[in-house]
Motif scaffolding. Structure first.
Motif, PDB file in Angstrom:
ATOM      1  N   VAL A 169       0.839  -1.203   0.000  1.00 45.50           N
ATOM      2  CA  VAL A 169       0.000   0.000   0.000  1.00 45.50           C
ATOM      3  C   VAL A 169       0.876   1.258   0.000  1.00 45.50           C
ATOM      4  N   THR A 170       1.976   1.218   0.728  1.00 44.06           N
ATOM      5  CA  THR A 170       2.861   2.379   0.822  1.00 44.06           C
ATOM      6  C   THR A 170       3.421   2.781  -0.538  1.00 44.06           C
ATOM      7  N   VAL A 171       3.771   1.805  -1.365  1.00 41.56           N
ATOM      8  CA  VAL A 171       4.397   2.126  -2.656  1.00 41.56           C
ATOM      9  C   VAL A 171       3.406   2.090  -3.811  1.00 41.56           C
ATOM     10  N   THR A 172       2.105   2.041  -3.524  1.00 48.61           N
ATOM     11  CA  THR A 172       1.108   2.008  -4.590  1.00 48.61           C
ATOM     12  C   THR A 172       1.225   3.182  -5.573  1.00 48.61           C
ATOM     13  N   PRO A 173       1.462   4.425  -5.106  1.00 49.95           N
ATOM     14  CA  PRO A 173       1.624   5.513  -6.083  1.00 49.95           C
ATOM     15  C   PRO A 173       2.732   5.240  -7.097  1.00 49.95           C
ATOM     16  N   LEU A 174       3.817   4.625  -6.648  1.00 51.62           N
ATOM     17  CA  LEU A 174       4.915   4.294  -7.558  1.00 51.62           C
ATOM     18  C   LEU A 174       4.526   3.169  -8.498  1.00 51.62           C
ATOM     19  N   ASP A 175       3.667   2.268  -8.028  1.00 50.64           N
ATOM     20  CA  ASP A 175       3.196   1.183  -8.879  1.00 50.64           C
ATOM     21  C   ASP A 175       2.265   1.707  -9.967  1.00 50.64           C
ATOM     22  N   VAL A 176       1.440   2.696  -9.616  1.00 56.03           N
ATOM     23  CA  VAL A 176       0.557   3.308 -10.611  1.00 56.03           C
ATOM     24  C   VAL A 176       1.383   3.945 -11.721  1.00 56.03           C
ATOM     25  N   ILE A 177       2.413   4.683 -11.351  1.00 55.89           N
ATOM     26  CA  ILE A 177       3.287   5.324 -12.344  1.00 55.89           C
ATOM     27  C   ILE A 177       3.961   4.283 -13.212  1.00 55.89           C
ATOM     28  N   LYS A 178       4.470   3.218 -12.619  1.00 56.68           N
ATOM     29  CA  LYS A 178       5.139   2.160 -13.377  1.00 56.68           C
ATOM     30  C   LYS A 178       4.175   1.501 -14.367  1.00 56.68           C
ATOM     31  N   THR A 179       2.955   1.211 -13.901  1.00 54.22           N
ATOM     32  CA  THR A 179       1.966   0.562 -14.763  1.00 54.22           C
ATOM     33  C   THR A 179       1.608   1.453 -15.947  1.00 54.22           C
ATOM     34  N   ARG A 180       1.403   2.744 -15.688  1.00 52.11           N
ATOM     35  CA  ARG A 180       1.044   3.666 -16.767  1.00 52.11           C
ATOM     36  C   ARG A 180       2.170   3.771 -17.801  1.00 52.11           C
ATOM     37  N   LEU A 181       3.424   3.821 -17.319  1.00 52.49           N
ATOM     38  CA  LEU A 181       4.555   3.958 -18.232  1.00 52.49           C
ATOM     39  C   LEU A 181       4.768   2.707 -19.076  1.00 52.49           C
ATOM     40  N   GLN A 182       4.480   1.547 -18.507  1.00 51.60           N
ATOM     41  CA  GLN A 182       4.756   0.301 -19.227  1.00 51.60           C
ATOM     42  C   GLN A 182       3.613  -0.133 -20.140  1.00 51.60           C
ATOM     43  N   THR A 183       2.452   0.497 -20.011  1.00 48.41           N
ATOM     44  CA  THR A 183       1.319   0.137 -20.870  1.00 48.41           C
ATOM     45  C   THR A 183       1.511   0.734 -22.259  1.00 48.41           C
ATOM     46  N   LEU A 184       1.607  -0.114 -23.262  1.00 45.81           N
ATOM     47  CA  LEU A 184       1.874   0.351 -24.625  1.00 45.81           C
ATOM     48  C   LEU A 184       0.606   0.796 -25.339  1.00 45.81           C
ATOM     49  N   GLN A 185      -0.480   0.038 -25.180  1.00 43.92           N
ATOM     50  CA  GLN A 185      -1.739   0.383 -25.830  1.00 43.92           C
ATOM     51  C   GLN A 185      -2.550   1.300 -24.926  1.00 43.92           C
ATOM     52  N   LYS A 186      -3.116   2.344 -25.537  1.00 40.90           N
ATOM     53  CA  LYS A 186      -3.934   3.287 -24.767  1.00 40.90           C
ATOM     54  C   LYS A 186      -5.331   3.365 -25.368  1.00 40.90           C
ATOM     55  N   GLY A 187      -6.319   3.520 -24.512  1.00 44.03           N
ATOM     56  CA  GLY A 187      -7.679   3.713 -24.982  1.00 44.03           C
ATOM     57  C   GLY A 187      -7.875   5.125 -25.506  1.00 44.03           C
ATOM     58  N   GLU A 188      -9.021   5.371 -26.112  1.00 47.48           N
ATOM     59  CA  GLU A 188      -9.310   6.688 -26.683  1.00 47.48           C
ATOM     60  C   GLU A 188      -9.291   7.753 -25.605  1.00 47.48           C
ATOM     61  N   GLY A 189      -8.543   8.821 -25.844  1.00 50.98           N
ATOM     62  CA  GLY A 189      -8.466   9.926 -24.898  1.00 50.98           C
ATOM     63  C   GLY A 189      -7.531   9.700 -23.737  1.00 50.98           C
ATOM     64  N   GLU A 190      -6.845   8.560 -23.708  1.00 51.33           N
ATOM     65  CA  GLU A 190      -5.944   8.269 -22.600  1.00 51.33           C
ATOM     66  C   GLU A 190      -4.542   8.785 -22.899  1.00 51.33           C
ATOM     67  N   ASP A 191      -3.888   9.285 -21.869  1.00 57.81           N
ATOM     68  CA  ASP A 191      -2.573   9.901 -22.021  1.00 57.81           C
ATOM     69  C   ASP A 191      -1.470   8.874 -22.231  1.00 57.81           C
ATOM     70  N   SER A 192      -0.456   9.299 -22.999  1.00 59.72           N
ATOM     71  CA  SER A 192       0.826   8.601 -23.043  1.00 59.72           C
ATOM     72  C   SER A 192       1.817   9.498 -22.309  1.00 59.72           C
ATOM     73  N   TYR A 193       2.890   8.912 -21.803  1.00 62.31           N
ATOM     74  CA  TYR A 193       3.795   9.673 -20.943  1.00 62.31           C
ATOM     75  C   TYR A 193       5.238   9.563 -21.432  1.00 62.31           C
ATOM     76  N   ARG A 194       5.984  10.648 -21.199  1.00 60.50           N
ATOM     77  CA  ARG A 194       7.384  10.692 -21.641  1.00 60.50           C
ATOM     78  C   ARG A 194       8.339  10.163 -20.582  1.00 60.50           C
ATOM     79  N   GLY A 195       7.888  10.064 -19.353  1.00 64.31           N
ATOM     80  CA  GLY A 195       8.765   9.592 -18.291  1.00 64.31           C
ATOM     81  C   GLY A 195       8.084   9.706 -16.942  1.00 64.31           C
ATOM     82  N   ILE A 196       8.837   9.441 -15.894  1.00 61.57           N
ATOM     83  CA  ILE A 196       8.279   9.406 -14.535  1.00 61.57           C
ATOM     84  C   ILE A 196       7.714  10.758 -14.122  1.00 61.57           C
TER      85      ILE A 196
END
Length: 306
Positions: A228-255
């Motif tokens: 639970v403590t590191v969940t915010p970091l897990d959210v960031i990691k998951t978003r960065l590693q997801t290659l396919q994005k749904g309509e209107g969903e952001d892609s990210y350049r880094g952490i």
């Protein structure tokens, strides 16, 4: 009781067995965690149970195990490296048979650092397979296709072809930021909980001083707190590693870019998406791991072999 002789092969076997058993038990919840964390804007799922219910309805029972083959294949070396590395570091950092708190934290840091060699590509492939069902239930961005039936092998070959070997290690920085703090919290906390009510040196062979139930519960509690403590970091990691994005969903350049966009567009609570799922996944996973260590399965196997 005399201290057991340290055996690296036995520790590796214990870590592998624990990983296989644990992942088999909790993988559907991990799938729900990934899909909930990747939701932006329109919500396909309202929570963990809703996610699992819709997954079974739309993809069948085995849809909950999408990506499990990757995890089951790589979790053995991943968990083996993590748990064995912590034991190796603890042994080398001990002073006269005692390990100070800074040594426990440093050992956890070393274990978390070592495991990312396997964790990063495992998570990279697993996330694509887990999230495919979510994307399949909504429109995707123009020009992108949803590889809902893509295999881990196909995704690996495509990444190697388009981005080279480093494509498998996309998000390694975020993985380090998650796994190192996790291990720095988990291992010292587990050691303290496992020593509660026990006499003698708190930094000796704790498995000789605690019951199976205490080791199991200590692993569960320490795992859930760290998760639970590191969940915010897990959210960031998951978003960065997801290659396919749904309509209107952001892609990210880094952490930093990911952190800034999630905070501005979704609010601070978005960083806790999937926290309950993570606790429900990690608690039994590490409880089982410590139970396997307590039973000494690896030591018994090595005994039979040698």
């Amino acid at each position: 009781m005399p201290e057991q002789k340290f055996s690296l092969p036995a520790k590796l076997i214990n870590g592998g067995v624990a990983g296989l058993v644990g992942v088999t038990c909790v993988f559907p919840i991990d799938l729900a965690k990934t899909r909930l964390q990747n939701q932006q804007g329109a919500r396909v799922y309202t929570g963990m149970l809703d996610c699992l219910t819709k997954t079974v309805r739309m993809e069948g029972y085995f849809g909950m195990y999408r990506g499990a083959a990757v995890n089951l294949t790589l979790v053995t070396p991943e968990k083996a490296i993590k748990l064995a590395a912590n034991d190796v570091f603890r042994q080398h950092l001990s002073q006269n048979g005692k390990l100070p708190l800074w040594g426990e934290i440093l050992a956890g840091c070393g274990a978390g650092t070592c495991q990312v060699v396997v964790t990063t590509p495992m998570e990279m492939l697993k996330i694509q397979l887990q999230d495919a069902g979510r994307l399949g239930s909504q429109a995707v961005q123009p020009g992108r296709t949803v590889a809902s039936r893509a295999s881990a092998v196909a995704i690996t070959l495509e990444l190697l072809r388009t981005k080279g070997f480093r494509g498998l290690y996309k998000g390694i920085g975020a993985t380090l930021l998650r796994d190192v703090p996790f291990s720095m919290i988990y291992f010292p906390l587990f050691a303290k909980l496992n020593a509660v009510g026990r006499k003698g040196d708190l930094h000796g062979n704790l498995q000789d001083r605690a019951s199976f139930l205490q080791s199991f519960m200590a692993g569960c509690v320490a795992g859930s707190v760290a998760a639970v403590t590191v969940t915010p970091l897990d959210v960031i990691k998951t978003r960065l590693q997801t290659l396919q994005k749904g309509e209107g969903e952001d892609s990210y350049r880094g952490i930093i870019d990911c952190t800034r966009r999630v905070l501005s567009r979704e609010g601070p609570l978005a960083f806790m998406k999937g926290a309950t799922c993570r606790a429900l996944v990690i608690a039994p996973l590490f409880g089982i791991a410590q139970g396997v260590y307590f039973l000494g399965i690896g030591e018994r196997v090595m005994g039979l072999l040698g």
